[in-house]
Structure formats: structure tokens, C-alpha cells
Design an enzyme around this catalytic site. Structure first.
Site, PDB file in Angstrom:
ATOM      1  N   HIS A  18       0.845  -1.202   0.000  1.00 20.89           N
ATOM      2  CA  HIS A  18       0.000   0.000   0.000  1.00 20.89           C
ATOM      3  C   HIS A  18       0.881   1.254   0.000  1.00 20.89           C
ATOM      4  O   HIS A  18       0.599   2.221  -0.700  1.00 20.89           O
ATOM      5  CB  HIS A  18      -0.887   0.059   1.260  1.00 20.89           C
ATOM      6  CG  HIS A  18      -1.908  -1.027   1.368  1.00 20.89           C
ATOM      7  ND1 HIS A  18      -2.018  -1.835   2.480  1.00 20.89           N
ATOM      8  CD2 HIS A  18      -2.883  -1.434   0.514  1.00 20.89           C
ATOM      9  CE1 HIS A  18      -3.025  -2.678   2.307  1.00 20.89           C
ATOM     10  NE2 HIS A  18      -3.561  -2.463   1.128  1.00 20.89           N
ATOM     11  N   LYS A  42     -16.360  -7.261   6.155  1.00 25.20           N
ATOM     12  CA  LYS A  42     -15.449  -8.154   6.868  1.00 25.20           C
ATOM     13  C   LYS A  42     -15.234  -7.545   8.253  1.00 25.20           C
ATOM     14  O   LYS A  42     -15.209  -6.325   8.389  1.00 25.20           O
ATOM     15  CB  LYS A  42     -14.080  -8.224   6.164  1.00 25.20           C
ATOM     16  CG  LYS A  42     -14.144  -8.271   4.658  1.00 25.20           C
ATOM     17  CD  LYS A  42     -12.774  -7.921   4.065  1.00 25.20           C
ATOM     18  CE  LYS A  42     -12.889  -7.325   2.676  1.00 25.20           C
ATOM     19  NZ  LYS A  42     -11.654  -6.763   2.145  1.00 25.20           N
ATOM     20  N   ARG A  91      -2.232  -6.253  -8.243  1.00 25.29           N
ATOM     21  CA  ARG A  91      -0.991  -6.988  -8.035  1.00 25.29           C
ATOM     22  C   ARG A  91      -0.793  -8.044  -9.108  1.00 25.29           C
ATOM     23  O   ARG A  91       0.292  -8.239  -9.620  1.00 25.29           O
ATOM     24  CB  ARG A  91      -0.992  -7.674  -6.659  1.00 25.29           C
ATOM     25  CG  ARG A  91      -0.909  -6.722  -5.506  1.00 25.29           C
ATOM     26  CD  ARG A  91      -1.347  -7.379  -4.232  1.00 25.29           C
ATOM     27  NE  ARG A  91      -2.744  -7.772  -4.342  1.00 25.29           N
ATOM     28  CZ  ARG A  91      -3.483  -8.176  -3.327  1.00 25.29           C
ATOM     29  NH1 ARG A  91      -2.944  -8.289  -2.127  1.00 25.29           N
ATOM     30  NH2 ARG A  91      -4.749  -8.500  -3.498  1.00 25.29           N
ATOM     31  N   SER A 129      -2.785  -7.800   3.120  1.00 27.43           N
ATOM     32  CA  SER A 129      -3.051  -7.611   4.551  1.00 27.43           C
ATOM     33  C   SER A 129      -3.492  -8.935   5.168  1.00 27.43           C
ATOM     34  O   SER A 129      -3.138  -9.259   6.306  1.00 27.43           O
ATOM     35  CB  SER A 129      -4.163  -6.588   4.751  1.00 27.43           C
ATOM     36  OG  SER A 129      -3.800  -5.354   4.215  1.00 27.43           O
TER      37      SER A 129
HETATM   38  O1  PNS Z   1      -9.076  -2.798   0.494  1.00 25.67           O
HETATM   39  P1  PNS Z   1     -10.353  -3.318  -0.086  1.00 25.67           P
HETATM   40  O2  PNS Z   1     -11.117  -4.090   0.975  1.00 25.67           O
HETATM   41  O3  PNS Z   1     -10.129  -4.130  -1.336  1.00 25.67           O
HETATM   42  O4  PNS Z   1     -11.228  -2.022  -0.490  1.00 25.67           O
HETATM   43  C1  PNS Z   1     -12.526  -2.165  -0.990  1.00 25.67           C
HETATM   44  C2  PNS Z   1     -13.251  -0.812  -1.086  1.00 25.67           C
HETATM   45  C3  PNS Z   1     -13.202  -0.071   0.223  1.00 25.67           C
HETATM   46  C4  PNS Z   1     -12.594   0.042  -2.152  1.00 25.67           C
HETATM   47  C5  PNS Z   1     -14.717  -1.132  -1.512  1.00 25.67           C
HETATM   48  O5  PNS Z   1     -15.228  -2.109  -0.678  1.00 25.67           O
HETATM   49  C6  PNS Z   1     -15.637   0.089  -1.449  1.00 25.67           C
HETATM   50  O6  PNS Z   1     -15.507   0.998  -2.237  1.00 25.67           O
HETATM   51  N1  PNS Z   1     -16.570   0.100  -0.470  1.00 25.67           N
HETATM   52  C7  PNS Z   1     -17.485   1.196  -0.253  1.00 25.67           C
HETATM   53  C8  PNS Z   1     -18.919   0.819  -0.603  1.00 25.67           C
HETATM   54  C9  PNS Z   1     -19.171   0.943  -2.101  1.00 25.67           C
HETATM   55  O7  PNS Z   1     -19.025   1.991  -2.699  1.00 25.67           O
HETATM   56  N2  PNS Z   1     -19.541  -0.194  -2.722  1.00 25.67           N
HETATM   57  C10 PNS Z   1     -19.790  -0.286  -4.140  1.00 25.67           C
HETATM   58  C11 PNS Z   1     -18.520  -0.596  -4.886  1.00 25.67           C
HETATM   59  S1  PNS Z   1     -18.807  -0.791  -6.609  1.00 25.67           S
END
Ligand code: PNS
Length: 161
Positions: A18, A42, A91, A129
């Protein structure tokens, strides 16, 4: 044109992968807002505050990077802070399918926001992570995979009481 970008994620916890992306995007965009998702599906190991604190520590020397948290839809948060770009790291090809789905769904929700995919250094292409937490919990070494502060916080979390 001034471009404000958002780098969203769970960051539970932040890894050197990150950090590599934060540094690369800091060089590419005028301003980068690292945004920690508060109410993730989660159950996170670290609270939203702890995750933001660890990120603040790593971003403190990057003048155009700030850390905040958000809840709700990402596109709403991006619009609220008047950003125009979402940064996501890819990645390996296995990340691509989920990232593509999310990027296209976000575009459907807000056509003015662009998702930019970035590649971390190869050395971090296998780092996540999730694996870091598993290794730390099972007593393996995570040295060099996360900042020292995070390494310490992980060993504190998993220390047998
Ligand atoms: O680090 P991660 O868990 O891969 O991040 C995922 C994240 C936070 C980018 C995604 O879960 C998110 O944007 N969540 C907010 C809710 C939302 O907008 N959901 C619709 C996504 S298309």
C-alpha cells in the site's frame, strides 16, 4: 488541471505494498486522499481509528497526502470531497476481475469519476493484509512486509495473554 485522487481501502493493516502505491500516486497526482472504509463487511482486526493512525504515520512526510475515513458509497465520498480519480492497485491478474467489476459499477454510479489502476513494485506482488495477519497470528516473521509500527501493533494484538 488540479487533480485530487482518492486511494480507498480497508487497510487492515497497511502493508508496504500500500505504501508503495501511496508514494507512486503522490508523485502522479496533485493531492491524494487515502480513505479508510469504516463499516466494512469483513470484521476488521484493527478499528477504523487504528487503521487511520497507522496510515497517518506512513504518510506524514508526503505533503500532498492526507488520511481520512469514509462510510457508505465510495462514489458519494469522492464527490463530497471534489475528487475525480479513484486509485486501485492491481498486483496480479487475479485482482483484475474484481477490480474491473468495481470500477465499472462505480462508473455506472458516477460517470465523471475515473478509476486508475496502478501496479505496486514486483516485490510486493504477493503481499496482502490478509496473509500478513495470518502469518503474524501464527508466529511467523512479517519483517519487511509492513512498517515497524504495524509489526509491533500486530504482535501486540496476537500476544498470548
Ligand atoms: O481494500 P479493499 O477491501 O479491497 O477495499 C474495498 C473498497 C473499500 C474500495 C470497496 O469495498 C468500497 O468501495 N466500499 C465502499 C462501498 C461501495 O461503494 N460499494 C460499491 C462498490 S462498486
Amino acid at each position: 488541471m488540479f487533480t485530487r485522487a482518492v486511494y480507498p481501502g480497508s487497510f487492515d493493516p497497511v502493508t508496504n505494498g500500500h505504501i508503495d502505491l501511496i508514494q507512486r500516486s503522490s508523485a502522479l497526482f496533485d493531492e491524494v486522499v487515502v480513505a479508510v472504509l469504516r463499516n466494512t463487511e469483513k470484521t476488521p482486526l484493527f478499528t477504523g481509528e487504528e487503521r487511520a493512525e497507522m496510515l497517518e504515520q506512513v504518510a506524514k512526510d508526503l505533503k500532498n497526502v492526507s488520511v481520512t475515513s469514509f462510510a457508505g458509497l465510495l462514489v458519494d465520498f469522492v464527490a463530497e470531497i471534489e475528487a475525480s480519480v479513484i486509485i486501485r492497485g492491481i498486483r496480479a491478474i487475479s485482482d483484475y476481475e474484481y477490480e474491473l467489476q468495481m470500477a465499472l459499477m462505480n462508473r455506472r454510479l458516477s460517470s465523471s469519476i475515473e478509476t486508475v489502476f496502478m501496479l505496486p513494485a514486483e516485490a510486493y506482488s504477493y503481499l496482502s493484509s490478509k496473509l500478513v495477519k495470518e502469518i503474524a497470528q501464527l508466529g511467523g516473521s512479517i519483517h519487511g512486509l509492513v512498517p515497524e509500527d504495524v509489526e509491533k501493533r500486530l504482535s501486540d494484538k496476537f500476544r498470548v495473554k
